[in-house]
Design an enzyme around this catalytic site. Structure first.
Site, mmCIF file in Angstrom:
data_model
loop_
_atom_site.group_PDB
_atom_site.id
_atom_site.type_symbol
_atom_site.label_atom_id
_atom_site.label_comp_id
_atom_site.label_asym_id
_atom_site.label_seq_id
_atom_site.Cartn_x
_atom_site.Cartn_y
_atom_site.Cartn_z
ATOM 1 N N LYS A 199 0.850 -1.211 0.000
ATOM 2 C CA LYS A 199 0.000 0.000 0.000
ATOM 3 C C LYS A 199 0.879 1.253 0.000
ATOM 4 O O LYS A 199 2.051 1.212 0.394
ATOM 5 C CB LYS A 199 -0.941 0.030 1.211
ATOM 6 C CG LYS A 199 -0.269 0.040 2.600
ATOM 7 C CD LYS A 199 0.208 1.399 3.107
ATOM 8 C CE LYS A 199 0.904 1.306 4.461
ATOM 9 N NZ LYS A 199 1.752 2.458 4.778
ATOM 10 N N ASP B 251 -2.324 -1.614 10.821
ATOM 11 C CA ASP B 251 -2.649 -1.608 9.388
ATOM 12 C C ASP B 251 -3.271 -2.918 8.909
ATOM 13 O O ASP B 251 -3.717 -3.008 7.768
ATOM 14 C CB ASP B 251 -1.374 -1.395 8.547
ATOM 15 C CG ASP B 251 -0.797 0.002 8.698
ATOM 16 O OD1 ASP B 251 -1.444 0.861 9.314
ATOM 17 O OD2 ASP B 251 0.320 0.223 8.178
#
Ligand code: C5P
Length: 265
Positions: A9, A132
């Site tokens: 990401k 995350d």
């Protein structure tokens, strides 16, 4: 055997809102997955085993192994699994590789064992593994708040080409957060940043950039060089040490840097 992709990401913007009582920082960030991904291969086996294309990561405290232990603690049926991880996402890069691998393990075990847990039962496990990890349970863009674990999924954003550049050194996330000077941050409204991004005209910023550049001044030099080469945006990803670049030039970097052309997924 099943094979899962564990994507990297970037944070299109990352706002740090303050320090919380639990020691974490309150954040608001627009996350986006890329087509740069690790691969997790899983199959039912007589005993557990874990191998990795990067043998240094074959340790019992790897997040993938922690995900396995946590998942096992939640279901009644005994099982063992053979697991092989093929790493493509660089380490200590701010690209979320370890968190993404852990989320892929939770999803993969659930798939392999015929879904003993509902999607919303995977969420608390993911949260326990890292801030995350909940985001990585599904690919695509999302607006994340809290310490990162409060995830609002968004419709796909317009696809963009992204160059990921990582110097040979990495950065430690806790160290970058420790170096952060909250008083020096520009007081932007992240909700407004999100609205602007959804309209395709958002600002790219990362409140951790100054701290990362203080720890590794050569990153600021690398950013300046990439901007000089004509990229419209060059920004630290997460807590670094990778930078992402938007725009079309072919980047020129020192030969020991990781360079990969990617796309939003
Ligand atoms: O949640 P995770 O284990 O990935 O976080 C690693 C470290 O990063 C934390 O121990 C903390 O030092 C820092 N962190 C933070 N605020 C966040 C996320 C991470 O301070 N929102």
């Amino acid at each position: 055997m099943i094979t899962l992709l564990a994507p990297a990401k970037i944070n299109l913007f990352l706002r740090i809102l303050g320090k919380r009582d639990d020691g974490y920082h309150a954040i608001a960030s627009l996350f986006q997955t890329l087509d740069l991904a690790d691969q997790l291969q899983l199959e039912i086996a007589p005993v557990d085993s874990f191998t990795c294309s990067a043998p240094a990561l074959e340790t019992a405290d790897n997040l993938v192994m922690k995900a396995l232990a946590l998942f096992r603690s939640q279901i009644k049926t005994p099982f063992a699994v053979k697991c092989h991880l093929v790493k493509s996402i660089p380490l200590q890069a701010g690209l979320g590789g370890g968190s993404s691998d852990a989320a892929a393990m939770l999803n993969g075990l659930n798939q392999l064992l015929n879904h003993p847990l509902a999607d919303d039962e995977l969420l608390p496990l993911a949260t326990q593994l890292g801030s995350d990890v909940p985001y990585f349970l599904k690919p695509g863009p999302a607006y994340c708040e809290g310490r990162g674990e409060l995830v609002k999924r968004l419709k796909p954003l317009e696809k963009q080409t992204v160059w990921i550049i990582k110097p040979p050194f990495g950065l430690s996330t806790p160290q970058v957060y420790q170096t952060l000077n909250l008083a020096s941050l520009k007081p932007r409204d992240p909700k407004l940043s999100l609205e602007e991004h959804l309209l395709g005209k958002g600002e790219y910023y990362n409140d951790l950039e100054e701290a990362a550049f203080a720890l590794e001044p050569s990153l600021a030099t690398l950013k300046a060089s990439l901007l000089d080469q004509g990229f419209s945006t060059v920004l630290l990803s997460g807590s670094g040490s990778s930078l992402f670049c938007l725009g079309t030039p072919y980047p020129t970097t020192p030969p020991d840097h990781f360079v990969r052309k990617c796309c939003f997924t």
